[in-house]
Design a protein around this motif. Structure first.
Motif, PDB file in Angstrom:
ATOM      1  N   CYS A  50       0.926  -1.247  -0.009  1.00 53.76           N
ATOM      2  CA  CYS A  50       0.022   0.063   0.211  1.00 53.76           C
ATOM      3  C   CYS A  50       0.862   1.188  -0.069  1.00 53.76           C
ATOM      4  N   ALA A  51       2.076   1.098   0.233  1.00 55.04           N
ATOM      5  CA  ALA A  51       2.998   2.358   0.155  1.00 55.04           C
ATOM      6  C   ALA A  51       3.982   2.604  -0.996  1.00 55.04           C
ATOM      7  N   SER A  52       3.768   1.595  -1.891  1.00 55.04           N
ATOM      8  CA  SER A  52       4.521   1.301  -3.036  1.00 55.04           C
ATOM      9  C   SER A  52       4.155   2.344  -4.022  1.00 55.04           C
ATOM     10  N   ARG A  57      -0.912  -1.714  -4.434  1.00 52.06           N
ATOM     11  CA  ARG A  57      -1.905  -2.563  -3.883  1.00 52.06           C
ATOM     12  C   ARG A  57      -2.475  -2.367  -2.719  1.00 52.06           C
ATOM     13  N   PRO A  58      -3.742  -2.603  -2.314  1.00 49.29           N
ATOM     14  CA  PRO A  58      -4.058  -2.425  -1.044  1.00 49.29           C
ATOM     15  C   PRO A  58      -3.780  -3.741  -0.108  1.00 49.29           C
ATOM     16  N   CYS A  59      -3.182  -3.142   1.195  1.00 53.06           N
ATOM     17  CA  CYS A  59      -3.077  -4.668   1.783  1.00 53.06           C
ATOM     18  C   CYS A  59      -4.440  -5.465   2.354  1.00 53.06           C
ATOM     19  N   GLU A  60      -4.312  -6.613   2.405  1.00 50.99           N
ATOM     20  CA  GLU A  60      -5.198  -7.594   2.603  1.00 50.99           C
ATOM     21  C   GLU A  60      -5.972  -7.154   4.014  1.00 50.99           C
ATOM     22  N   ALA A  61      -5.333  -6.981   5.020  1.00 53.45           N
ATOM     23  CA  ALA A  61      -5.808  -6.730   6.239  1.00 53.45           C
ATOM     24  C   ALA A  61      -6.401  -5.370   6.828  1.00 53.45           C
ATOM     25  N   CYS A  62      -6.075  -4.266   5.808  1.00 50.25           N
ATOM     26  CA  CYS A  62      -6.568  -3.099   5.839  1.00 50.25           C
ATOM     27  C   CYS A  62      -7.884  -2.850   4.948  1.00 50.25           C
ATOM     28  N   PRO A  63      -8.916  -2.343   5.707  1.00 46.83           N
ATOM     29  CA  PRO A  63     -10.231  -2.043   4.898  1.00 46.83           C
ATOM     30  C   PRO A  63     -10.204  -0.826   4.074  1.00 46.83           C
ATOM     31  N   ASP A  64      -9.218   0.115   4.678  1.00 47.42           N
ATOM     32  CA  ASP A  64      -9.168   1.543   3.824  1.00 47.42           C
ATOM     33  C   ASP A  64      -7.936   2.294   4.171  1.00 47.42           C
ATOM     34  N   THR A  67      -7.646   5.649   5.886  1.00 45.23           N
ATOM     35  CA  THR A  67      -8.002   5.852   7.430  1.00 45.23           C
ATOM     36  C   THR A  67      -6.931   5.026   8.287  1.00 45.23           C
ATOM     37  N   CYS A  68      -6.164   4.322   7.425  1.00 46.30           N
ATOM     38  CA  CYS A  68      -5.192   3.418   7.951  1.00 46.30           C
ATOM     39  C   CYS A  68      -4.229   4.224   8.707  1.00 46.30           C
ATOM     40  N   PRO A  69      -3.990   3.950  10.064  1.00 42.75           N
ATOM     41  CA  PRO A  69      -2.970   4.687  10.989  1.00 42.75           C
ATOM     42  C   PRO A  69      -1.479   4.252  10.524  1.00 42.75           C
ATOM     43  N   VAL A  70      -1.252   3.527  10.123  1.00 42.70           N
ATOM     44  CA  VAL A  70       0.196   2.905   9.636  1.00 42.70           C
ATOM     45  C   VAL A  70       0.397   3.409   8.591  1.00 42.70           C
ATOM     46  N   HIS A  71      -0.527   3.620   7.547  1.00 39.10           N
ATOM     47  CA  HIS A  71      -0.177   4.054   6.108  1.00 39.10           C
ATOM     48  C   HIS A  71       0.847   5.319   5.964  1.00 39.10           C
ATOM     49  N   PRO A  72       0.755   6.370   6.899  1.00 42.76           N
ATOM     50  CA  PRO A  72       1.606   7.368   6.584  1.00 42.76           C
ATOM     51  C   PRO A  72       3.236   6.990   7.094  1.00 42.76           C
TER      52      PRO A  72
END
Length: 103
Positions: A50-52, A57-64, A67-72
């Motif tokens: 998701c950071a590439s 591509r979205p991560c399987e475990a992350c719904p959105d 709003t993901c706190p780890v994505h930034p």
């Protein structure tokens, strides 16, 4: 041989056949970064898809991802790693590295 073929497939090396054949860089060493080589051999620099930038591509475990706190943090890590690895070229490594010694 597999590594050389991967680098050739990613246009970092060229090969020539014959008695004097072999591999050589496809561009000057100043134009080939560590990031280029790592991407060719290992894929994207991002820690998660998701950071590439090149293989998002979205991560399987992350719904959105919005709003993901780890994505930034993952994006910031990818940016930092890319900045360092894109700044180091083969020429710079050859120029700044101590001589290789076999002990």
């Amino acid at each position: 041989e597999a590594i050389l073929l991967d680098l050739k497939h990613h246009n970092l090396l060229i090969s020539s056949r014959g008695r004097s054949g072999g591999y050589q860089l496809a561009a000057p060493p100043e134009a080939i970064s560590f990031a280029d080589v790592i991407r060719a051999l290992d894929g994207p620099l991002a820690l998660a898809p998701c950071a590439s930038k090149t293989a998002y591509r979205p991560c399987e475990a992350c719904p959105d991802v919005a709003t993901c706190p780890v994505h930034p943090a993952l994006v910031a890590a990818r940016e930092a790693v890319a900045a360092v690895l894109e700044g180091w070229t083969l020429a710079r490594a050859a120029r700044e590295s101590p001589p290789f010694q076999i002990s």
